[in-house]
Design an enzyme around this catalytic site. Sequence first.
Site, PDB file in Angstrom:
ATOM      1  NE  ARG A 119      -3.386   0.298   2.821  1.00 51.25           N
ATOM      2  CZ  ARG A 119      -3.597  -0.355   3.962  1.00 51.25           C
ATOM      3  NH1 ARG A 119      -2.919  -0.035   5.036  1.00 51.25           N
ATOM      4  NH2 ARG A 119      -4.492  -1.311   4.020  1.00 51.25           N
ATOM      5  NE  ARG A 123       5.433   2.007   6.008  1.00 53.67           N
ATOM      6  CZ  ARG A 123       5.042   3.199   5.548  1.00 53.67           C
ATOM      7  NH1 ARG A 123       5.580   3.693   4.440  1.00 53.67           N
ATOM      8  NH2 ARG A 123       4.103   3.877   6.161  1.00 53.67           N
ATOM      9  NE  ARG A 141      -3.746  -8.530   7.835  1.00 48.75           N
ATOM     10  CZ  ARG A 141      -2.771  -8.071   8.596  1.00 48.75           C
ATOM     11  NH1 ARG A 141      -2.171  -8.834   9.468  1.00 48.75           N
ATOM     12  NH2 ARG A 141      -2.390  -6.826   8.468  1.00 48.75           N
TER      13      ARG A 141
HETATM   14  C1  LIG Z   1       0.709  -0.869   8.944  1.00 51.29           C
HETATM   15  C2  LIG Z   1       1.167  -1.231   7.621  1.00 51.29           C
HETATM   16  C3  LIG Z   1       2.512  -1.065   7.264  1.00 51.29           C
HETATM   17  C4  LIG Z   1       3.546  -0.504   8.218  1.00 51.29           C
HETATM   18  O1  LIG Z   1       3.280   0.838   8.513  1.00 51.29           O
HETATM   19  P1  LIG Z   1       4.226   1.646   9.483  1.00 51.29           P
HETATM   20  O2  LIG Z   1       3.576   2.977   9.625  1.00 51.29           O
HETATM   21  O3  LIG Z   1       5.557   1.698   8.818  1.00 51.29           O
HETATM   22  O4  LIG Z   1       4.310   0.890  10.766  1.00 51.29           O
HETATM   23  C5  LIG Z   1       2.879  -1.412   5.984  1.00 51.29           C
HETATM   24  N1  LIG Z   1       1.990  -1.885   5.095  1.00 51.29           N
HETATM   25  C6  LIG Z   1       0.698  -2.036   5.403  1.00 51.29           C
HETATM   26  C7  LIG Z   1      -0.230  -2.537   4.366  1.00 51.29           C
HETATM   27  C8  LIG Z   1       0.244  -1.720   6.690  1.00 51.29           C
HETATM   28  O5  LIG Z   1      -1.047  -1.892   6.992  1.00 51.29           O
END
Ligand SMILES: *Cc1c(COP(=O)(O)O)cnc(C)c1O
Length: 394
Positions: A119, A123, A141
């Site tokens: 998303r 990351r 989930r």
């Molecule tokens: C929560 C989440 C993350 C990590 O988010 P951070 O703000 O870096 O902790 C990454 N991808 C998805 C889909 C998430 O829901």
Amino acid sequence: MDEPLFFEETPRKDPWTNIRVEDWNDWKWQLKNRITKIDQLESLIQLSKDEREGCLFADKKLALAITPYFFNLIDRDDPEDPIRKQVIPNVKETHVQENELLDPVGEDENSPVEGIVHRYPDRVLFLVTDRCAAYCRYCTRSRLVSNAQDYNFHPRFDAGLDYIRNNPQIRDVLLSGGDPLLLSNNKIEYLICELRKIPHVQFIRIGSRIPVFLPQRIDPALCAIFKKYGPIWLSIHVNHPNECSKELFHACEQLAFSGVPIGNQSVLLKGVNNNTETMRSLIHKLLMMRVRPYYLYQCDLITGSAHLRTDPREGIEIIQSLRGHTTGYAVPQFVIDAPGGGGKIPINPNYIESVSEDAITLKNYEGKRYTYPINKESESGKLEHPELIQPLVI
Ligand SMILES: *Cc1c(COP(=O)(O)O)cnc(C)c1O
């Protein structure tokens, strides 16, 4: 290791008072002896009518499973016990509201391959299993974990790893599930080792409630893997100070001594932790366990969660009552994971009263007003979006 200063072992209750210590401390024994059936549960605790009916539905919605260790933290005489509410099914989970969703944060739409949710640009979330040591009744989930809803989730490690290898913008991988620490050490090592070989992957972290549900799992062999491939970060999920046992303390201590920085993600839940006293006690205990409170989540709009969801404004009030009254290390960021897939959006009390060309006017944690002048000669012409820096009205 030294005895922890602030945490006590919970006395073991029936029917586990006479279990051998070696068995009780064996995570495989804990898993094998989980409470998964209504008869078992009823032999231990007097269920309410709603809880009883909830158990009858659990097989079709989200499995019932509670480790003896975690169940032992429940005060069985208290129908409002905060741990009980997190893991004992309730028929209200079948009362679905119009605005609730099976996939409340839109993960499936952002999934390029099974098990990967991509998303944010830099990351990914990598779902590596659909099983947990115990099941949180408000699980975001629940469509896929415990395989009660025929979602048919089959995480394929190699397809996920290939996706990460082929997308060099991914510098950050979050292993989650289900609970990754329920996998064998060999599988955990394989995943981490493969990720470490990918040059663009810098940051590896694991989201797990195992230290809370099954602290016995955090053993030297697992910690050695984290040490070898570190830094590996860990996000745990503690909601209430009653979960902060000596066992959890020891699990966090072993992880921290293996170089694992630990954060905590709590979900704000009605009747569990939605008051300042509980939250203050929780975050202070977390600091004493070397755990940094990271996020406080508004409960997602997962189907059948209305009885546990709070007014989002309560979260803002709680943060307001913490910020400045205690160290910033203890204060988590309150977020709403936007329905439909907008990602996590930070929600804060409003400390900006007004912004003008000359000054920014602020309110401190006591509500007192302070003005900070804007130096016109230097920075003001350089803002890219000055219109965004405006006070919010709450
Ligand atoms: C929560 C989440 C993350 C990590 O988010 P951070 O703000 O870096 O902790 C990454 N991808 C998805 C889909 C998430 O829901």
